[in-house]
Write a protein that holds these residues in place. Structure first.
Motif, mmCIF file in Angstrom:
data_model
loop_
_atom_site.group_PDB
_atom_site.id
_atom_site.type_symbol
_atom_site.label_atom_id
_atom_site.label_comp_id
_atom_site.label_asym_id
_atom_site.label_seq_id
_atom_site.Cartn_x
_atom_site.Cartn_y
_atom_site.Cartn_z
ATOM 1 N N ASP A 122 -29.559 24.640 74.041
ATOM 2 C CA ASP A 122 -28.729 24.026 73.047
ATOM 3 C C ASP A 122 -27.783 22.817 73.342
ATOM 4 O O ASP A 122 -27.600 21.514 72.328
ATOM 5 C CB ASP A 122 -28.733 24.359 71.470
ATOM 6 C CG ASP A 122 -28.972 24.293 70.484
ATOM 7 O OD1 ASP A 122 -29.769 23.424 69.686
ATOM 8 O OD2 ASP A 122 -27.468 23.483 69.371
ATOM 9 N N ALA A 126 -27.518 17.896 73.238
ATOM 10 C CA ALA A 126 -26.241 18.114 71.937
ATOM 11 C C ALA A 126 -25.748 16.989 72.164
ATOM 12 O O ALA A 126 -25.501 16.183 72.145
ATOM 13 C CB ALA A 126 -26.154 19.236 71.645
ATOM 14 N N ARG A 183 -33.814 19.971 66.868
ATOM 15 C CA ARG A 183 -32.381 20.209 65.849
ATOM 16 C C ARG A 183 -31.734 19.412 66.225
ATOM 17 O O ARG A 183 -32.304 18.755 67.644
ATOM 18 C CB ARG A 183 -32.006 21.236 66.543
ATOM 19 C CG ARG A 183 -32.405 23.008 65.787
ATOM 20 C CD ARG A 183 -31.238 24.041 66.398
ATOM 21 N NE ARG A 183 -31.298 24.345 67.488
ATOM 22 C CZ ARG A 183 -32.287 25.110 67.918
ATOM 23 N NH1 ARG A 183 -33.000 25.678 66.676
ATOM 24 N NH2 ARG A 183 -32.043 25.493 69.459
ATOM 25 N N SER A 185 -28.062 16.851 66.742
ATOM 26 C CA SER A 185 -26.485 17.178 66.548
ATOM 27 C C SER A 185 -25.561 15.988 65.118
ATOM 28 O O SER A 185 -26.159 15.119 65.071
ATOM 29 C CB SER A 185 -25.371 16.422 67.373
ATOM 30 O OG SER A 185 -24.661 16.390 67.558
ATOM 31 N N ARG A 192 -26.885 21.671 65.533
ATOM 32 C CA ARG A 192 -27.009 22.120 66.765
ATOM 33 C C ARG A 192 -26.563 23.301 66.368
ATOM 34 O O ARG A 192 -25.352 22.832 65.372
ATOM 35 C CB ARG A 192 -26.117 21.434 67.628
ATOM 36 C CG ARG A 192 -27.290 20.371 67.861
ATOM 37 C CD ARG A 192 -28.113 20.570 68.995
ATOM 38 N NE ARG A 192 -29.302 19.242 69.161
ATOM 39 C CZ ARG A 192 -30.803 19.964 69.875
ATOM 40 N NH1 ARG A 192 -30.816 20.352 70.391
ATOM 41 N NH2 ARG A 192 -31.254 19.409 70.190
#
Length: 481
Positions: A122, A126, A183, A185, A192
Motif C-alpha cells: 500500500d 501512495a 485506495r 492518498s 492509504r
C-alpha cells in the motif's frame, strides 16, 4: 532458467518463470489494465507522453542490473523481480529458527503474512500519488528525471507485492491486489493505510525530505522483511532494496544541494546570521531554520510508521519467523529473545524515562532506533556541508516525543528538545517548530519550473555528477516528445 536475467517474452517482465506459471500470469495480465488506468490517472501529471531517460532492470545481478534509455512512462517495463534463490537458506530467528526457509505460505501464518505484504504494498502507489504534481514545478530536468525514476520504481515495487498476493494468497490475494489500486492518498473515504502516506507533498523540499526520511523507513522495513523465513518475500525485498538506495540518494543529495545553495547565497550577500529569515529569503533561497522545521515534520511522521514502541504484533511476527530485525543475521544473540529486554522511552509520572521492556514486544522500538542512527549519519553529512561554508548552523533530529500521533507519546506535546508542554503552549508555539502556512507559501513561491537542459532553479545547486555519467546539459526529459 537463469534467475539473474529478466524474461521479456511475456507482457510482464520477470525472473520467476511466469511463462510456465499460466494461472499467475493470467491473473497478473488481468490486473495489468487496472494498474495502467491507475498510473495514467494518478501517476506524474502532465508528462505521460514525455520521453524520460530511465533505468530499467534487465537482471538482478548487482554488477549490471539496469539499462538506461528513453521511455514513455506508461510504456515502462514494470515486472516481477526476485533476488536469486539460496537453496540452503534457513529461518534465522523465532521459534522456527534452523528449519529450511519456506517456499510456500505456512497455513497457520497466512493471515499475518498477507497483512505484512498488503501494508508494504500500500505504501508504494501512495508515494506516487503524493508526488504526482511535482513534475510541473521541477527545478531542472535532472531533478524531474529523478522524480520520475522514483515513481516508476515505486510502481514496480507495487508489482512485486501484487505478485506475492496473486501467487500465494488465492482469492483473498486477488481481492487485496485490487484494493491496492482502489485506495488513494489523502482520500477521505478510501485513504492509504499509513498516516504519512496520506500527507501532501506540496513542493520539492518536501519531496526531498520525504525520500530522505520516509524512504529510509522503507529501507528499514524492507531490510526486516528481507530476513523473513518466507523465502519469496525475502527475495522480493532484497531486490527492492537495490532500487530503494537510489530513492534515498535523491533525498539526501536534494536536501544537501538546497543547503549548499542557501549557504552560498548567504556568503555572496554577506549575510552572517542564518536566523535572519527575511534577509535570507530575500536572496531567493530557502532559509535553514525553515529547513529544520521540515526535518522536524518528516522525521516525526516517519517515526509513526514504525507503530507502537511496545507491540504484541511485532513479537508475533518475529516469533513466527515472518519479520526479523534490521540485519538479523549479523546480530550475535540467540535470535529468539525469550528472556531479553530492550530500553523504551515512556512517560512515567510526568517525566520521560527509559523503561526496560521484553525485547520481543519492543522490536518496533529497536528498529526505530536503527532508523534514527541511520538518519543521523545523513544529518552529519549535511552539517559538514554547512560547516565547510562557514555558516553557523547545525541540523538535528527532534526528540522522539515531538509531534507524535502513534505510540507512547501520541497524546503528549513536547518541544523538539523533549521538554513537555501544555496544549495551550503547543498552540502558541507550534509554528516555531513545524512549517507554517507562511513558510509553505514562501517555498511555493520559489517553485517555478526550469526545463532548459543544464539549467537549475536559483534555490538549488547543480549536482556534482549527472545520472549515468551524463554531461551537465544532458536532456534527461524530452518534454515535447
Amino acid at each position: 532458467m537463469n534467475l539473474m536475467d529478466v524474461d521479456y517474452t511475456t507482457k510482464i517482465p520477470n525472473n520467476v518463470n511466469l511463462a510456465d506459471d499460466r494461472q499467475v500470469l493470467k491473473a497478473l495480465e488481468s490486473w495489468h489494465p487496472g494498474y495502467l488506468d491507475w498510473w495514467n490517472d494518478m501517476g506524474p501529471n502532465g508528462f505521460q507522453e514525455s520521453l524520460v531517460y530511465l533505468r530499467t532492470a534487465v537482471s538482478v545481478d548487482p554488477k549490471g542490473w539496469a539499462r538506461f534509455d528513453y521511455v514513455r512512462m506508461p510504456d515502462y517495463r514494470w515486472g516481477v523481480l526476485l533476488a536469486p534463490k539460496d537453496e540452503e537458506r534457513l529461518v534465522n530467528f523465532g521459534q522456527h529458527k534452523g528449519v529450511k526457509a519456506w517456499q510456500d505460505v505456512p497455513g497457520e501464518y497466512r493471515a499475518m503474512l498477507r497483512r505484512l505484504v498488503v501494508i508494504q504494498g500500500d505504501t508504494e502507489p501512495a508515494s506516487v500519488e503524493q508526488q504526482r504534481h511535482l513534475g510541473k514545478t521541477a527545478p531542472s530536468l535532472y531533478d524531474m528525471r529523478n522524480l520520475f525514476q522514483v515513481n516508476v520504481e515505486e510502481g514496480r515495487h507495487l508489482w512485486a507485492m501484487v505478485y506475492l498476493l496473486q501467487k500465494y494468497f488465492g482469492r483473498d490475494g486477488r481481492e487485496e491486489a485490487d484494493e491496492l489500486l482502489r485506495r488513494r492518498s489523502g482520500d477521505a473515504d478510501a485513504p492509504r493505510m499509513l498516516g504519512a502516506f496520506n500527507e501532501a507533498t506540496p513542493d520539492w523540499l518536501s519531496f526531498f525530505m520525504f525520500t530522505f526520511f520516509t524512504d529510509r523507513d522503507g529501507k528499514m522495513q524492507l531490510e526486516s522483511l528481507a530476513q523473513s523465513g518466507f523465502d519469496p518475500l525475502s527475495r522480493t525485498c532484497r531486490f527492492m532494496l537495490t532500487e530503494e538506495a537510489h530513492h534515498m540518494f535523491v533525498g539526501e543529495t536534494g536536501v544537501s544541494r538546497i543547503m549548499q545553495r542557501t549557504c552560498q547565497a548567504m556568503k555572496q550577500a554577506g549575510v552572517e546570521d542564518p536566523h535572519d529569515i527575511a534577509k535570507v529569503r530575500s536572496l531567493g533561497v530557502i532559509d535553514l531554520p525553515t529547513m529544520q522545521k521540515k526535518v522536524n515534520l518528516h522525521y516525526s511522521l516517519s517515526l509513526d510508521l514504525f507503530g507502537s514502541e511496545v507491540s504484541t504484533n511485532a513479537a508475533n511476527f518475529y516469533n513466527a519467523g515472518l519479520k526479523g530485525r534490521f540485519q538479523e543475521t549479523r546480530l550475535t544473540d540467540d535470535h529468539q529473545l525469550t528472556n531479553d529486554t530492550y530500553p523504551v522511552q515512556k512517560l512515567v509520572d510526568g517525566k520521560i524515562k527509559l523503561v526496560d521492556e521484553p525485547a520481543l514486544t519492543a522490536l518496533n522500538m529497536r528498529l526505530r532506533d536503527d532508523y534514527t542512527r541511520d538518519c543521523n549519519k545523513g544529518m552529519e553529512r549535511w552539517n559538514k556541508i554547512i560547516a565547510r561554508t562557514g555558516v553557523d548552523f547545525e541540523f538535528k533530529l527532534p526528540h522522539t516525543a515531538f509531534h507524535r500521533q502513534i505510540g507512547e507519546f501520541k497524546d503528549v506535546h513536547a518541544t523538539p528538545d523533549g521538554a513537555l508542554m501544555s496544549d495551550a503552549q503547543w498552540q502558541r508555539t507550534r509554528d516555531d517548530y513545524l512549517p507554517s502556512t507562511a513558510d509553505g507559501d514562501f517555498i511555493a513561491s520559489l517553485m517555478a519550473p526550469v526545463s532548459e537542459p543544464g539549467k537549475f532553479a536559483g534555490w538549488i545547486a547543480p549536482p556534482k555528477v549527472g545520472i549515468d555519467n551524463k554531461p551537465g546539459d544532458f536532456e534527461y526529459v524530452k518534454i515535447e516528445a
